[in-house]
Design a protein around this motif. Structure first.
Motif, PDB file in Angstrom:
ATOM      1  N   LEU A  77       0.833  -1.207   0.000  1.00  0.00           N
ATOM      2  CA  LEU A  77       0.000   0.000   0.000  1.00  0.00           C
ATOM      3  C   LEU A  77       0.865   1.253   0.000  1.00  0.00           C
ATOM      4  O   LEU A  77       0.537   2.252  -0.655  1.00  0.00           O
ATOM      5  N   ALA A  78       1.979   1.191   0.719  1.00  0.00           N
ATOM      6  CA  ALA A  78       2.892   2.344   0.725  1.00  0.00           C
ATOM      7  C   ALA A  78       3.473   2.573  -0.666  1.00  0.00           C
ATOM      8  O   ALA A  78       3.630   3.711  -1.115  1.00  0.00           O
ATOM      9  N   ALA A  79       3.820   1.491  -1.367  1.00  0.00           N
ATOM     10  CA  ALA A  79       4.353   1.630  -2.719  1.00  0.00           C
ATOM     11  C   ALA A  79       3.311   2.225  -3.659  1.00  0.00           C
ATOM     12  O   ALA A  79       3.638   3.070  -4.511  1.00  0.00           O
ATOM     13  N   PHE A  80       2.066   1.808  -3.522  1.00  0.00           N
ATOM     14  CA  PHE A  80       1.006   2.387  -4.358  1.00  0.00           C
ATOM     15  C   PHE A  80       0.799   3.861  -4.017  1.00  0.00           C
ATOM     16  O   PHE A  80       0.497   4.667  -4.902  1.00  0.00           O
ATOM     17  N   ALA A  81       0.955   4.224  -2.760  1.00  0.00           N
ATOM     18  CA  ALA A  81       0.792   5.623  -2.380  1.00  0.00           C
ATOM     19  C   ALA A  81       1.912   6.483  -2.956  1.00  0.00           C
ATOM     20  O   ALA A  81       1.691   7.621  -3.381  1.00  0.00           O
TER      21      ALA A  81
END
Length: 614
Positions: A77-81
């Protein structure tokens, strides 16, 4: 620093607004991390606190991602953010799942040019599980091999030759020794990779070059499930898995891949010790995922069917047509009527092509092929026989075995418990297994034996065979394959005074032929034996095995004779007859009588065994 910590804590429980559907205000990360879909995407086994089967750190975004589902999801999720489009292009299956869960917007993959181009090229509307029959002459294919056939949509769907093959295999260096492969394959010495190639190359490899029958089981997958499977295949490009010959092999990896498309279907948890290809096919069938299978006969099966209708004189003439340039004009050939000449020319053409499969084609062979083909085409069209489908491999007996037997040798009673990891011996029911093939791995026998006196009763290891292989391939006027056998392990000389437990390796090669409705064989070779109780511990003996085998779906019988000459330590002879009655795919009874003449004396034994396959 306080603001940074607050932002990080907030992310764990609530994804940034850009990634949320308008109707959602937050994400329950813990619940998502425990879902079957996320478990399957990470290739984590069923159950709590398991480690991923993927051994390549490049697949994970969190340092402890292989063993911590929540940490990997938070990192994802952090990478997508941080970089939504690049992350979606790298992990399209993860993205599609999170988008379906309402966490991410629906348009990110539209920017992935390379992925979209690949998906356009692989426009698939059907997935087929293919099982290639076992092939004893290759260590990597002794148990058979499975892969997925990806059938394209549209006009290209009319021919399977235009399909793709999705395969998992060990990455073996060129020229690797077969014995080294077996050793390293068992211990996990190779990385394994998924790869795609044209399906016709698999047909060439299996059906033509190795003469292996192929079974295709169409899978009941929706368009959405197929899309998920392909998206995950993209994620696994150049990602390494450990490869283990018995369990984490080609067939097991395909089940993992199917679980990504079908996350709530448990296909893998039953395979904790071994994943034999035919057993994994049974798992897919048991889950209700397959349609009626399609059978593709090997080129040898097709050729044998074509040759079956000719008499002895005609078969000799066919052989001449395939090997001599002047045979088409010979008086022996031209005296036949047109249809007979056409049939013999076609058989000779097929045989010549079959013989040239592995050899480099010569100009003389090409000219002979052309002449034979012209002879065939000069007499109009003819209907050729089609190979009938034999029993499906999944209808054969399961590959693991537990057995109990009682016996008597020279008035001494005994009972034995036997366990075999896999796979099939010559007297097991022949349904679904290649004729003449015998392959046992991990066979263990423990025996209780009555002593000479009441106090002498004991329980002891009787036998342990890590490997025992025998291939009986009958010869005839057209085919001259080598028959061979090899086995290694521990064996107790139970009728010797010391009852020594010896280590041995034996092997031999010879020939077999169809006789009396069965197969007769002669296999000369050598036996190397280590016996700590003997004066000379290490001994090498010439050895020969002779026999006659009848195999069947219900009844099987073998008569055998063996002879070993240990020089100054004497000769060993044995004669035996064994019969097996399979009254279902799971149960069988087996009886045997064995006479032995050895340096320490003669003995006669009789056994009755109950066998359970699972």
């Amino acid at each position: 620093m306080t603001r940074l910590l607050a932002a990080m804590m907030g992310f764990v429980f609530c994804v940034p607004a850009f990634a949320l559907d308008a109707n959602r205000q937050g994400v329950d990360v813990s619940a998502l991390a425990q879902s079957n879909s996320w478990r399957a995407l990470l290739h984590i086994p069923w159950g709590e606190n398991k480690h991923s089967y993927i051994d390549d750190p490049r697949y994970f975004l969190a340092k402890d991602g292989p063993s911590n589902r929540t940490a990997e999801l938070v990192a994802t999720l952090a990478a997508f953010a941080q970089d939504p489009e690049s992350t979606a292009c790298r992990f399209p299956a993860r993205y599609q799942w999170l988008q379906q869960e309402g966490v991410l917007p629906p348009t990110l993959l539209a920017h992935c040019d390379e992925y979209q181009q690949w998906r356009t090229q692989t426009d698939i509307n059907r997935v087929v599980l293919v099982l290639a029959a076992s092939y004893l002459n290759s260590p990597s294919s002794m148990y058979g091999h499975t892969f997925l056939r990806l059938d394209p949509a549209g006009e290209r769907s009319e021919s399977a030759f235009l399909s793709y093959a999705l395969n998992f295999a060990a990455n073996i260096p060129a020229g690797e020794n077969g014995l080294l492969y077996a050793y390293r394959g068992i211990l996990g010495g190779y990385p394994g990779l998924f790869s795609m190639q044209p399906y016709y190359e698999k047909i060439q490899e299996y059906s033509r070059l190795e003469n292996r029958d192929m079974w295709a089981y169409p899978l009941r997958l929706s368009a959405e499930q197929i899309d998920t499977l392909l998206a995950h295949t993209w994620e696994l490009r150049e990602i390494n898995f450990d490869y283990y010959y018995f369990d984490e092999n080609c067939s097991f990896r395909l089940l993992e891949l199917l679980e990504v498309a079908l996350p709530d279907v448990d296909l893998t948890s039953r395979f904790t010790r071994a994943a034999m290809p035919v057993d994994t096919v049974r798992a897919v069938i048991d889950a209700g995922l397959t349609e009626e299978p399609e059978y593709r006969a090997s080129k040898r099966v097709e050729l044998e069917l074509l040759l079956a209708d000719f008499n002895g004189e005609q078969r000799r003439l066919i052989n001449a047509l395939a090997t001599r340039d002047d045979a088409l004009a010979s008086a022996d050939f031209v005296r036949y009527v047109d249809l007979e000449r056409q049939a013999m020319a076609m058989a000779a053409y097929r045989y010549l092509r079959y013989s040239d499969n592995r050899a480099q084609r010569s100009s003389a062979g090409a000219a002979r092929s052309l002449a034979l083909l012209r002879e065939v085409q000069g007499h109009g069209r003819i209907e050729w026989p089609q190979a009938l489908s034999p029993a499906q491999p999944d209808q054969g007996h399961p590959t693991s075995l537990f057995a109990l037997n009682v016996g008597s040798r020279d008035d001494r009673q005994y009972s034995t418990a036997e366990w075999r990891i896999s796979y099939h011996d010559a007297l097991d029911s022949a349904v679904g297994y290649p004729a003449g093939a015998s392959l046992s791995m991990g066979r263990l026998e423990v025996r209780w034996q009555e002593g000479r006196n009441a106090d002498d009763d004991n329980i002891q290891l009787q036998r342990f065979d890590p490997v025992a292989i025998r291939s009986l391939a009958p010869r005839n006027g057209f085919f001259s394959p080598l028959s061979w056998q090899v086995d290694a392990g521990l064996e107790r000389l139970d009728d010797a005074p010391e009852q020594s437990l010896v280590s041995r390796v034996s092997g031999g090669a010879g020939f077999s032929a169809g006789v009396l409705g069965g197969v007769a064989y002669a296999l000369p070779g050598l036996r190397l034996e280590y016996n700590g109780d003997a004066k000379q511990h290490l001994r090498l003996a010439p050895h020969v095995a002779l026999g006659q085998l009848w195999q069947g779906a219900v009844l099987a019988t073998e008569l055998s004779f063996s002879y070993s000459d240990f020089g100054g330590d004497g000769e060993r002879r044995s004669v035996s007859v064994s019969s097996n009655w399979a009254f279902s795919s799971a149960y069988a009874l087996r009886g045997s009588v064995v006479y032995r003449h050895q340096p320490w004396g003669e003995s006669t034994g009789i056994e009755l065994q109950w066998r359970y396959y699972f």
